[in-house]
Design an enzyme around this catalytic site. Structure first.
Site, PDB file in Angstrom:
ATOM      1  N   ALA A  64      88.518  24.698  22.674  1.00 27.50           N
ATOM      2  CA  ALA A  64      87.694  25.118  23.691  1.00 27.50           C
ATOM      3  C   ALA A  64      86.319  25.166  23.120  1.00 27.50           C
ATOM      4  O   ALA A  64      85.803  26.047  22.513  1.00 27.50           O
ATOM      5  CB  ALA A  64      88.080  26.618  23.919  1.00 27.50           C
ATOM      6  N   GLY A  68      80.583  32.528  21.826  1.00 30.54           N
ATOM      7  CA  GLY A  68      82.021  31.779  21.450  1.00 30.54           C
ATOM      8  C   GLY A  68      82.898  32.119  22.666  1.00 30.54           C
ATOM      9  O   GLY A  68      82.404  32.277  23.755  1.00 30.54           O
ATOM     10  N   ASN A  69      84.182  31.998  22.417  1.00 32.59           N
ATOM     11  CA  ASN A  69      85.219  32.172  23.313  1.00 32.59           C
ATOM     12  C   ASN A  69      86.607  32.582  22.853  1.00 32.59           C
ATOM     13  O   ASN A  69      86.642  32.849  21.801  1.00 32.59           O
ATOM     14  CB  ASN A  69      85.267  31.067  24.240  1.00 32.59           C
ATOM     15  CG  ASN A  69      85.946  29.868  23.401  1.00 32.59           C
ATOM     16  OD1 ASN A  69      87.040  29.771  23.140  1.00 32.59           O
ATOM     17  ND2 ASN A  69      85.303  28.546  23.262  1.00 32.59           N
ATOM     18  N   ARG A  70      87.266  33.118  23.729  1.00 33.40           N
ATOM     19  CA  ARG A  70      88.685  33.610  23.337  1.00 33.40           C
ATOM     20  C   ARG A  70      89.772  32.740  22.944  1.00 33.40           C
ATOM     21  O   ARG A  70      90.786  33.197  22.917  1.00 33.40           O
ATOM     22  CB  ARG A  70      88.930  34.763  24.352  1.00 33.40           C
ATOM     23  CG  ARG A  70      88.097  36.119  24.563  1.00 33.40           C
ATOM     24  CD  ARG A  70      88.417  37.043  25.460  1.00 33.40           C
ATOM     25  NE  ARG A  70      88.209  36.663  26.580  1.00 33.40           N
ATOM     26  CZ  ARG A  70      89.114  36.511  27.686  1.00 33.40           C
ATOM     27  NH1 ARG A  70      90.137  36.719  27.645  1.00 33.40           N
ATOM     28  NH2 ARG A  70      88.586  36.132  28.921  1.00 33.40           N
ATOM     29  N   SER A  71      89.488  31.559  22.793  1.00 29.12           N
ATOM     30  CA  SER A  71      90.764  30.626  22.328  1.00 29.12           C
ATOM     31  C   SER A  71      91.296  31.140  21.100  1.00 29.12           C
ATOM     32  O   SER A  71      90.504  31.196  20.173  1.00 29.12           O
ATOM     33  CB  SER A  71      89.939  29.299  22.230  1.00 29.12           C
ATOM     34  OG  SER A  71      90.960  28.326  21.666  1.00 29.12           O
TER      35      SER A  71
END
Ligand code: C5P
Length: 411
Positions: free
Chosen positions: A287, A219-222
């Site tokens: 994102a 995942g990502n930190r959006s």
């Protein structure tokens, strides 16, 4: 939802509403209605028929709207001061009669002028809405139905009564619509004049989660805050917003039409492909993970059975797909978060994905990008034009963008 730092203005801010009460037991609900209209930002003046004052006191209504209530032609009989009924009809953006009895509806049809409210209605220059309230037989009577039909023909907005137990003990149609529903109805009525009225917008927001095993993901930190702020700002300007949200912990902003929660890029792509053909404007703020594991383990990996390498395969580029199928009337905006100043690469995306504009934020700028409550953006348009904004709260950035797109993209 309002983003904590900068809540948006309530939808009825600055709207002037003359609230007329007539003699129905439902007048008790008008106290809640007046409070609800004020909570949503409206400036409210109350006119009551003599009949209405038998159900609820002018003092109650005056206290709730913080303004004297008018119920007589004369303010002070001894001093010969009269109530200027023309002034109220000119002051108001809308006259709302709630509750509207069969008697007042009939008077409106034949132009009666027996009390102050009827005089205000007869001299009004602003639009009029009525929320009928009466017993079911009175409501279904041919006379009332024909009066309502006549009023509708004349442009009066009739807020349909609900069905349920009535004061008479009978059950049926005739209950005044609930105060919250009337206030919602008026918000929509006023929203007709807003800049994005009638425009359908899809917004993607947040990260995507690409599962590795039963519990882990790429995942990502959006945080989704920018996309949600845009959804809120566009809805406040009258747009019908569909929010396609990845896994975020944010409440749906007020007035957003619908929300589709997804987890993976593939799910987001499916949702967007279904919605996009019906939209006027697409905003890709999510994102999206460009890759996903080729294989997802249904079980949780344990120490010792973790694969030595994970093969990744490409996810669809959702935005590029929207660009490839963009219709003549549709407008499309992408976002680009870059680690350098990013202009050249954003320009490349603008052309490659067939966008009308791209919003660029750089990780180099303090306070911009993921997780923050603030952002600093530049917008690049097809044809080379660009506009830059200062560091602001995400809601203010959203308001700037919504206004900029309105004037430049004409969605
Ligand atoms: O090419 P890049 O991923 O940097 O482009 C960013 C823009 O493309 C954003 O608007 C993002 O929402 C969108 N995007 C997408 N689907 C992807 C990757 C990015 O819609 N798979």
């Amino acid at each position: 939802m309002s983003l904590a730092s900068t809540p948006s203005e309530p939808m009825l801010t600055g709207r002037r509403i003359v609230l007329g009460l007539t003699g129905s037991i439902a007048a008790y609900k008008s106290a809640t209605l007046a409070r609800e209209l004020r909570r949503r930002g409206a400036d409210v003046r109350v006119v009551m028929t003599p009949g209405a004052t038998e159900f609820i006191t002018p003092l109650t209504m005056a206290t709730l709207v913080d303004h004297p209530v008018h119920s007589d032609f004369t303010e002070d009989q001894d001093a010969g001061v009269w109530t200027n009924h023309v002034e109220l009809g000119i002051w108001g953006d809308l006259i709302l009669v709630a509750p509207a009895t069969a008697n007042t509806l009939a008077a409106m049809v034949h132009g009666g002028c027996d009390n102050l409210l009827q005089a205000v209605l007869l001299s009004a220059r602003c639009p009029v809405a009525v929320a009928p309230a009466m017993d079911l037989d009175m409501f279904t009577h041919d006379a009332t139905q024909s009066n309502l039909a006549t009023l509708k023909e004349r442009g009066v907005d009739v807020i349909e009564p609900g069905t349920g137990p009535l004061a008479s003990g009978l059950v049926g149609k005739g209950r005044m619509a609930e105060p919250e529903d009337i206030a919602d109805h008026l918000e929509q009525w006023f929203a007709k004049d807003l800049p994005y009225a009638g425009k359908r917008v899809v917004i993607t927001a947040g990260p995507t989660h690409e599962p590795l095993d039963a519990v882990r993901f790429l995942g990502n930190r959006s945080s989704g805050k920018m996309g949600f702020a845009l959804a809120e700002a566009l809805a406040a300007q009258g747009a019908e917003v569909t929010l396609v949200a990845g896994p975020v912990s944010l409440a749906t902003p007020d007035r957003v039409h619908s929300r589709v929660d997804v987890s993976t890029a593939m799910d987001m792509n499916d949702a967007v492909q279904k919605i996009w053909p019906r939209m006027d404007l697409g905003i890709a703020c999510a994102a999206v993970s460009d890759f996903r594991p080729a294989v997802t383990s249904e079980d949780k990996w344990h120490r010792g059975d973790v694969p030595p390498a994970v093969e990744l395969i490409e996810n669809p580029d959702i935005l590029a797909g929207m660009g490839a199928t963009k219709q003549h009337h549709q407008r499309l905006v992408g976002f680009a978060l870059e680690s350098d100043d990013g202009v050249a690469s954003a320009e490349g995306k603008l052309a490659r994905k067939n966008l009308d504009a791209i919003v660029l934020n750089s990780l180099r700028d303090a306070g911009a990008g993921f997780g923050h409550d603030t952002n600093k953006v530049s917008v690049l348009f097809q044809g080379g034009k660009s506009v830059s904004f200062e560091l602001k709260s995400k809601y203010e950035v959203a308001q700037d963008l919504v206004e900029l797109w309105r004037t430049t993209l004409n969605p």
